[in-house]
Design a protein around this motif. Structure first.
Motif: not given
Length: 363
Positions: A261-263, A267-269, A306-308, A312-313
């Motif tokens: 879980i990076t940039g 969800a994106g990773n 935007e945070m998510e 990585n939260m």
């Protein structure tokens, strides 16, 4: 017309701002740290034109080599302002090796690149010591690299770092989307903090909008060991390296995939590790994000979306395992002192990541 002669100034590499001797001293200062990362497969030492590594063909019958390149980004701005340089190397290694392990690859070796406006051997030694520490944590060797001095292009105190890592995985043990099935369970591993992504937004939120200072003591950052921790200390927390934990999980359990879980956030990773036709269902109510994310969000008035999308939260690595492997997987990670918990599952659906629920609040 003057008949006099003009004496032309003699210049040199040193007068143009490049100190080769300083670079040599920096390399010598790094050698003790580098030696601590040596694996039996390393051939030769530091100083050659190329690093040599003998692949263990007894261990790997059908080896696939994996490679990854990354940097640390604008977290280096914080390091430079605090004049703390001995941990960003750990961040660098984490960004590289934890991408490698996602496919099941064991990190073998790493080569680094340090560019700076002026080579200060002591500073380079600090950066290099951090890189060596990271390699030791990951179980890989630091077999070479480059120190480049860029006067006139970079300010004297500025520097940037990057690295390339190489790992190996047996062909029939390759992890990835093709192994993931409906019903598989998603297990999260706790992040140590912001890690090394999103620092441009962090800096804008905390210092641009929030008007905060790196020396500001933040009550939410107190730990069992420290009653008071500053904003700078929190932001400089090194990225946790999951490589050995993931390799042990592969050894002991039926792991189908990982996601670093990076940039791009959770969800994106995660979506990169699951087949397009399957849906990933994640329940936010299963964890509390690290306090630093709430501080950043409030200071910058940043939306949850935007945070998510940026951070990585609180989750640095995710494992996707077979349903009957959940208890064993959690036990393996707990034994290795990794905080881990289930956050969701894989289901039949239209693809993508579905985030439901609300994050738990601290306290």
């Amino acid at each position: 017309m003057s008949s006099g002669t003009t004496t032309q100034r003699t210049i040199s590499y040193a007068s143009s701002g490049v100190d080769i001797q300083a670079g040599d001293r920096a390399v010598e200062a790094l050698k003790p740290s580098i030696r601590k990362t040596t694996r039996p497969e390393v051939v030769g030492g530091i100083g050659g034109f190329a690093g040599l590594f003998a692949l263990d063909t007894e261990k790997y019958k059908k080896p696939l080599l994996a490679s990854s390149t990354d940097g640390v980004g604008t977290k280096l701005v914080i390091a430079q302002k605090l004049d703390i340089h001995d941990t960003v190397g750990i961040d660098l290694v984490a960004m590289v090796v934890d991408d490698l392990v996602v496919c099941g690859a064991e990190p073998l070796f790493l080569l680094d690149y340090i560019a700076t406006g002026q080579v200060v051997p002591e500073k380079i030694a600090d950066i290099g010591a951090g890189i060596a520490d990271g390699c030791r944590y990951a179980g890989c060797s630091l077999i070479g690299g480059e120190i480049a001095e860029h006067p006139g292009v970079m300010k004297a105190d500025d520097y940037d770092i990057s690295a390339t890592g190489v790992g190996v995985v047996e062909a029939d043990k390759l992890l990835g989307p093709e192994r993931v099935k409906p019903g598989d369970v998603v297990i999260a591993m706790r992040a140590s903090g912001v890690h090394s992504n999103g620092f441009s937004l962090v800096r804008e939120a905390l210092f641009g909008v929030g008007g905060m200072d790196l020396g500001t003591v933040i009550p939410e950052f107190a730990t069992a060991d420290r009653n008071q921790r500053t904003l700078g200390e929190e932001l400089m927390t090194p990225t946790y390296i999951y490589a050995k934990d993931c390799l042990e999980l592969i050894k002991e359990c039926d792991v189908h995939a990982f996601a670093h879980i990076t940039g791009g956030g959770i969800a994106g990773n995660l979506v990169r590790s699951v087949p397009e036709e399957l849906q990933i269902e994640i329940d936010r109510s299963t964890w509390t994000p690290n306090p630093v994310f709430d501080v950043v969000q409030r200071a910058g008035s940043i939306s949850e979306e935007e945070m998510e999308r940026t951070f990585n939260m609180g989750i640095g690595m995710v494992a996707i395992v077979a349903p009957d492997q959940v208890d064993r997987s959690l036990a393996v990670l707990t034994a290795r002192h990794v905080e881990a918990w289930t956050i969701g599952e894989i289901a039949a659906g239209d693809g993508g990541v579905k985030l439901t629920g609300s994050y738990q609040k601290a306290g």
